[in-house]
Design an enzyme around this catalytic site. Structure first.
Site, short mmCIF file in Angstrom:
data_model
loop_
_atom_site.label_atom_id
_atom_site.label_comp_id
_atom_site.label_asym_id
_atom_site.label_seq_id
_atom_site.Cartn_x
_atom_site.Cartn_y
_atom_site.Cartn_z
NE ARG A 173 -98.84 -11.53 23.71
CZ ARG A 173 -99.61 -12.42 24.37
NH1 ARG A 173 -100.92 -12.34 24.35
NH2 ARG A 173 -99.05 -13.38 25.08
CG HIS A 229 -104.46 -9.20 27.64
ND1 HIS A 229 -103.22 -8.80 27.22
CD2 HIS A 229 -104.50 -10.54 27.44
CE1 HIS A 229 -102.54 -9.85 26.79
NE2 HIS A 229 -103.29 -10.92 26.90
N1 LIG Z 1 -105.75 -12.54 24.68
C1 LIG Z 1 -105.45 -13.57 25.42
O1 LIG Z 1 -105.94 -13.69 26.55
C2 LIG Z 1 -104.50 -14.61 24.90
C3 LIG Z 1 -104.40 -15.84 25.59
C4 LIG Z 1 -103.58 -16.83 25.10
C5 LIG Z 1 -102.85 -16.61 23.94
N2 LIG Z 1 -102.95 -15.43 23.29
C6 LIG Z 1 -102.17 -15.22 22.06
O2 LIG Z 1 -102.52 -16.22 21.10
C7 LIG Z 1 -101.34 -16.59 20.40
C8 LIG Z 1 -101.52 -17.91 19.68
O3 LIG Z 1 -101.51 -18.99 20.59
P1 LIG Z 1 -101.44 -20.54 20.12
O4 LIG Z 1 -101.19 -21.34 21.33
O5 LIG Z 1 -102.60 -20.89 19.25
O6 LIG Z 1 -100.12 -20.50 19.20
P2 LIG Z 1 -99.45 -21.72 18.43
O7 LIG Z 1 -100.02 -23.02 18.88
O8 LIG Z 1 -97.99 -21.50 18.50
O9 LIG Z 1 -99.93 -21.51 16.92
C9 LIG Z 1 -99.55 -20.40 16.17
C10 LIG Z 1 -100.19 -20.47 14.79
O10 LIG Z 1 -99.85 -19.27 14.07
C11 LIG Z 1 -99.27 -19.63 12.83
N3 LIG Z 1 -98.26 -18.65 12.41
C12 LIG Z 1 -97.15 -18.24 13.08
N4 LIG Z 1 -96.46 -17.37 12.33
C13 LIG Z 1 -97.14 -17.23 11.17
C14 LIG Z 1 -96.92 -16.49 9.99
N5 LIG Z 1 -95.84 -15.70 9.85
N6 LIG Z 1 -97.80 -16.60 8.99
C15 LIG Z 1 -98.88 -17.41 9.09
N7 LIG Z 1 -99.17 -18.14 10.20
C16 LIG Z 1 -98.30 -18.05 11.22
C17 LIG Z 1 -98.64 -20.98 13.06
O11 LIG Z 1 -98.42 -21.62 11.82
P3 LIG Z 1 -97.85 -23.13 11.73
O12 LIG Z 1 -99.00 -24.00 12.23
O13 LIG Z 1 -97.58 -23.33 10.32
O14 LIG Z 1 -96.65 -23.18 12.65
C18 LIG Z 1 -99.68 -21.65 13.96
O15 LIG Z 1 -100.73 -22.18 13.17
C19 LIG Z 1 -100.29 -16.57 21.49
O16 LIG Z 1 -98.97 -16.46 20.95
C20 LIG Z 1 -100.67 -15.36 22.30
O17 LIG Z 1 -100.00 -14.22 21.81
C21 LIG Z 1 -103.75 -14.43 23.75
#
Ligand SMILES: NC(=O)c1ccc[n+]([C@@H]2O[C@H](COP(=O)([O-])OP(=O)(O)OC[C@H]3O[C@@H](n4cnc5c(N)ncnc54)[C@H](OP(=O)(O)O)[C@@H]3O)[C@@H](O)[C@H]2O)c1
Length: 332
Positions: A247, A295
């Site tokens: 983000r 994006h």
């Molecule tokens: N640019 C694009 O087109 C696009 C597309 C899709 C998604 N995204 C972005 O990618 C993000 C991630 O997606 P995802 O599905 O992989 O998320 P997810 O499955 O919810 O995983 C989030 C990861 O971040 C870690 N995390 C969260 N808060 C943290 C903190 N304070 N310190 C350290 N690690 C932390 C979590 O730790 P734990 O494992 O310990 O819970 C987990 O490993 C989305 O939220 C979205 O904003 C962007």
């Protein structure tokens, strides 16, 4: 109160045609997206679905399920019978920023294999663009300069992934298979084959100190907002490269410009921005060390995700917990 998942499915789960007897509706509330394709693919799952498109809501009490992407803040609280808010993306920050979020309504995110694959492709492309020095060749081209440059060999490049969730783990594993030295940082301890992992705020400094390429795939939360700032950059090895596909609000933009201009960071690949579309006057447009995409790292495909959205719609109507519910307290 939500029932356990093991509850017996209602008859219309087994026979979707029977659902027409029940007065329930889903509302598409995503003013920045074209609704036609979404409605088409949702109805392809079940022609009897009552899908409405905001602001044409009809009777507000019929709405049990809202599909959201950057909805008008304050609108969700108008629906008294709401049973689930479903994000049309992986992230839910766009929903949680609503100060009038209805209390006690579960929020579901998407999880989709094709989007995970697409994000990994993006991260691999960005890493290889840097290690094969394409960013420098582009700069050479603009100066009509013919200069051979040796690629950085994957075994000598340490890639650090912030966020080991659905996206981070897949990208990390693919980079590992390509021969990169890969590490990951998450909130809680994770064990992923082939990766060195760190967890928690106390381990951040050590994680950053060994990341030649830093990839941000964190959710946007109170704890991660602005995490890509001057303190983070100062802890990276000299010449490190940044990739942000999570983000725009993770990044403190002026800190990135300062780190690039001082030469401490060698470059950055950015897919997301604080303001989208990026204003024409923004310095990122003309910065030679910044590669940008609008994006698109992993776009939601309505056809691919319609089945899970409709499944969640049916689940909540029958009293089952929706799939992929996020923890509102944690923010992801
Ligand atoms: N640019 C694009 O087109 C696009 C597309 C899709 C998604 N995204 C972005 O990618 C993000 C991630 O997606 P995802 O599905 O992989 O998320 P997810 O499955 O919810 O995983 C989030 C990861 O971040 C870690 N995390 C969260 N808060 C943290 C903190 N304070 N310190 C350290 N690690 C932390 C979590 O730790 P734990 O494992 O310990 O819970 C987990 O490993 C989305 O939220 C979205 O904003 C962007």
């Amino acid at each position: 109160m939500l029932k356990e998942n093991k509850a017996v499915p209602p008859h219309w789960l087994l026979n979707p045609a029977a659902q027409k007897e029940i007065n329930m509706a889903m509302l598409f509330m995503a003013p920045k997206l074209k609704s036609d394709s979404w409605v088409k693919h949702l109805r392809a799952q079940d022609s009897g679905l009552d899908v409405r498109v905001w602001p044409e809501t009809g009777q507000a009490d019929d709405i049990e399920f809202i599909l959201c992407w950057k909805h008008p803040l304050g609108e969700l609280k108008k629906f008294q019978n709401l049973k689930c808010i479903a994000s049309l993306g992986f992230g839910v920050d766009h929903i949680l920023r609503d100060p009038d979020l209805p209390q006690g309504v579960p929020i579901a995110r998407l999880v989709d294999e094709s989007m995970i694959q697409t994000m990994s492709e993006y991260i691999l492309t960005a890493v290889l663009y840097h290690t094969r020095q394409f960013d420098l060749f582009q700069q050479d081209k603009s100066r009509k300069k013919w200069q051979a440059r040796r690629p950085l060999h994957p075994k000598n490049v340490r890639v650090g992934i912030m966020g080991l969730g659905h996206l981070g783990v897949d990208a990390a594993q693919k980079l590992h298979w390509m021969g990169f030295q890969v590490s990951g940082w998450s909130r809680t301890v994770k064990h992923v084959e082939g990766l060195t992992t760190w967890a928690g705020a106390n381990a951040l400094q050590e994680f950053l100190a060994q990341a030649d390429v830093l990839v941000c795939l964190l959710p946007l939360t109170r704890a991660t907002q602005g995490i890509l700032d001057s303190r983070t950059f100062a802890r990276l090895p000299a010449g490190a490269y940044l990739i942000n596909a999570a983000r725009g609000e993770h990044l403190v933009e002026e800190d990135l410009l300062a780190a690039l201009d001082s030469g401490h960071l060698s470059g950055a690949c950015l897919d997301v921005f604080r303001q989208e579309p990026l204003p024409e006057s923004h310095p990122f447009w003309t910065h030679p060390a910044i590669t940008m995409t609008p994006h698109i790292a992993s776009l939601t495909d309505p056809k691919a995700v319609a089945p899970q959205l409709v499944e969640n719609y049916r689940r909540v109507h029958s009293g089952l917990a929706p799939l992929h519910v996020i923890d509102i307290e944690k923010g992801y």
